[in-house]
Motif scaffolding. Sequence first.
Motif, PDB file in Angstrom:
ATOM      1  N   ASP A  84       0.835  -1.206   0.000  1.00  0.00           N
ATOM      2  CA  ASP A  84       0.000   0.000   0.000  1.00  0.00           C
ATOM      3  C   ASP A  84       0.868   1.254   0.000  1.00  0.00           C
ATOM      4  O   ASP A  84       0.518   2.258  -0.635  1.00  0.00           O
ATOM      5  CB  ASP A  84      -0.919   0.005   1.229  1.00  0.00           C
ATOM      6  CG  ASP A  84      -2.010  -1.046   1.127  1.00  0.00           C
ATOM      7  OD1 ASP A  84      -2.286  -1.508  -0.004  1.00  0.00           O
ATOM      8  OD2 ASP A  84      -2.574  -1.412   2.173  1.00  0.00           O
ATOM      9  N   LYS A  85       1.986   1.209   0.697  1.00  0.00           N
ATOM     10  CA  LYS A  85       2.877   2.363   0.759  1.00  0.00           C
ATOM     11  C   LYS A  85       3.430   2.706  -0.624  1.00  0.00           C
ATOM     12  O   LYS A  85       3.472   3.877  -1.021  1.00  0.00           O
ATOM     13  CB  LYS A  85       4.023   2.088   1.734  1.00  0.00           C
ATOM     14  CG  LYS A  85       4.956   3.268   1.934  1.00  0.00           C
ATOM     15  CD  LYS A  85       6.030   2.947   2.960  1.00  0.00           C
ATOM     16  CE  LYS A  85       6.972   4.136   3.147  1.00  0.00           C
ATOM     17  NZ  LYS A  85       8.031   3.830   4.161  1.00  0.00           N
TER      18      LYS A  85
ATOM     19  N   GLN B  16       0.600   4.175  -2.747  1.00  0.00           N
ATOM     20  CA  GLN B  16       0.308   5.563  -2.401  1.00  0.00           C
ATOM     21  C   GLN B  16       1.369   6.511  -2.957  1.00  0.00           C
ATOM     22  O   GLN B  16       1.060   7.624  -3.380  1.00  0.00           O
ATOM     23  CB  GLN B  16       0.212   5.708  -0.880  1.00  0.00           C
ATOM     24  CG  GLN B  16      -1.021   5.023  -0.294  1.00  0.00           C
ATOM     25  CD  GLN B  16      -0.992   4.945   1.217  1.00  0.00           C
ATOM     26  OE1 GLN B  16      -0.064   5.435   1.864  1.00  0.00           O
ATOM     27  NE2 GLN B  16      -2.006   4.298   1.791  1.00  0.00           N
ATOM     28  N   LYS B  17       2.611   6.040  -2.986  1.00  0.00           N
ATOM     29  CA  LYS B  17       3.699   6.874  -3.492  1.00  0.00           C
ATOM     30  C   LYS B  17       3.524   7.155  -4.978  1.00  0.00           C
ATOM     31  O   LYS B  17       3.607   8.313  -5.416  1.00  0.00           O
ATOM     32  CB  LYS B  17       5.040   6.190  -3.246  1.00  0.00           C
ATOM     33  CG  LYS B  17       6.233   7.015  -3.710  1.00  0.00           C
ATOM     34  CD  LYS B  17       7.536   6.303  -3.393  1.00  0.00           C
ATOM     35  CE  LYS B  17       8.727   7.131  -3.891  1.00  0.00           C
ATOM     36  NZ  LYS B  17      10.029   6.456  -3.593  1.00  0.00           N
TER      37      LYS B  17
ATOM     38  N   ASN C 199       0.753   6.772  -6.718  1.00  0.00           N
ATOM     39  CA  ASN C 199      -0.533   7.450  -6.901  1.00  0.00           C
ATOM     40  C   ASN C 199      -0.406   8.954  -6.679  1.00  0.00           C
ATOM     41  O   ASN C 199      -1.054   9.759  -7.356  1.00  0.00           O
ATOM     42  CB  ASN C 199      -1.577   6.860  -5.955  1.00  0.00           C
ATOM     43  CG  ASN C 199      -2.914   7.570  -6.056  1.00  0.00           C
ATOM     44  OD1 ASN C 199      -3.255   8.369  -5.203  1.00  0.00           O
ATOM     45  ND2 ASN C 199      -3.679   7.262  -7.094  1.00  0.00           N
ATOM     46  N   SER C 200       0.458   9.354  -5.747  1.00  0.00           N
ATOM     47  CA  SER C 200       0.672  10.777  -5.490  1.00  0.00           C
ATOM     48  C   SER C 200       1.361  11.464  -6.661  1.00  0.00           C
ATOM     49  O   SER C 200       1.228  12.684  -6.841  1.00  0.00           O
ATOM     50  CB  SER C 200       1.513  10.965  -4.220  1.00  0.00           C
ATOM     51  OG  SER C 200       2.842  10.507  -4.419  1.00  0.00           O
TER      52      SER C 200
ATOM     53  N   ASN D 253      -1.814  10.525  -9.757  1.00  0.00           N
ATOM     54  CA  ASN D 253      -3.226  10.750  -9.448  1.00  0.00           C
ATOM     55  C   ASN D 253      -4.116   9.776 -10.215  1.00  0.00           C
ATOM     56  O   ASN D 253      -5.237  10.105 -10.600  1.00  0.00           O
ATOM     57  CB  ASN D 253      -3.631  12.195  -9.744  1.00  0.00           C
ATOM     58  CG  ASN D 253      -4.931  12.581  -9.041  1.00  0.00           C
ATOM     59  OD1 ASN D 253      -5.239  12.071  -7.965  1.00  0.00           O
ATOM     60  ND2 ASN D 253      -5.696  13.475  -9.649  1.00  0.00           N
TER      61      ASN D 253
ATOM     62  N   ASN E 223      -5.380   5.418 -10.377  1.00  0.00           N
ATOM     63  CA  ASN E 223      -5.468   4.191  -9.594  1.00  0.00           C
ATOM     64  C   ASN E 223      -5.252   2.928 -10.423  1.00  0.00           C
ATOM     65  O   ASN E 223      -5.068   1.850  -9.865  1.00  0.00           O
ATOM     66  CB  ASN E 223      -6.836   4.095  -8.896  1.00  0.00           C
ATOM     67  CG  ASN E 223      -7.038   5.197  -7.882  1.00  0.00           C
ATOM     68  OD1 ASN E 223      -6.107   5.570  -7.179  1.00  0.00           O
ATOM     69  ND2 ASN E 223      -8.255   5.715  -7.798  1.00  0.00           N
TER      70      ASN E 223
END
Length: 203
Positions: free
Chosen positions: A159-160, A163-164, A166-167, A170, A172
């Motif tokens: 997940d980490k 999220q990295k 995805n940031s 933007n 999924n």
Amino acid sequence: MRPHSLKLSPDSDLIICIKEYSLSNNLYGYVSGVVGNLSKACIQCPGNQEISKFEGNLEIVSLNGNFNNGDVHIHLSFADEGCNVFGGHLEEGSIIKKGTDILLVSFENETIDISNQNLTNNQSRVKVYILKNCPWSKRSLRLLDSLSIPHEAILIESDKEFQKVNSLSNHNTFPQIFLDDVFFGGYDELSKQAKHDYLNSFK
């Protein structure tokens, strides 16, 4: 190095048999040879998202590629009754007709997983963030390979890590493709660009 001789029975799925054998025996290696025929063949051509399907008395001309504990990347070429030859990436749905003999060669050396750590020295312009067993991720890497585009493949496993990336994008969905550290898109955008300029702009 260890040889494995497989005899596939009629109505077997060619790629599934190789996947299951390599997975159940925890094998890493290459397809060395093949003799046999198919009643159905399913292949994907470079730059084409659709799967091409063929039926009839199809003689296998060649089969080559690699397997890694259930993950496979294999190319198939075959001839129809008119001696017309077709080829591409082997997909599920390629069915054995009368029988097929395959020779696999496995190696004892440790398999190297794709990760951020072992790709940090890669200086390619293209970075591809992928998910394990994601068909679109695999197709993107195949397309880049087929057009000889240097790229860095980064497997997202937590997940980490998700999220990295995805940031940065933007988005999924996967794969996520970056050119010069700028988000470019996914498989659809890559395929469109390949049809436009064979990804020469990515080199």
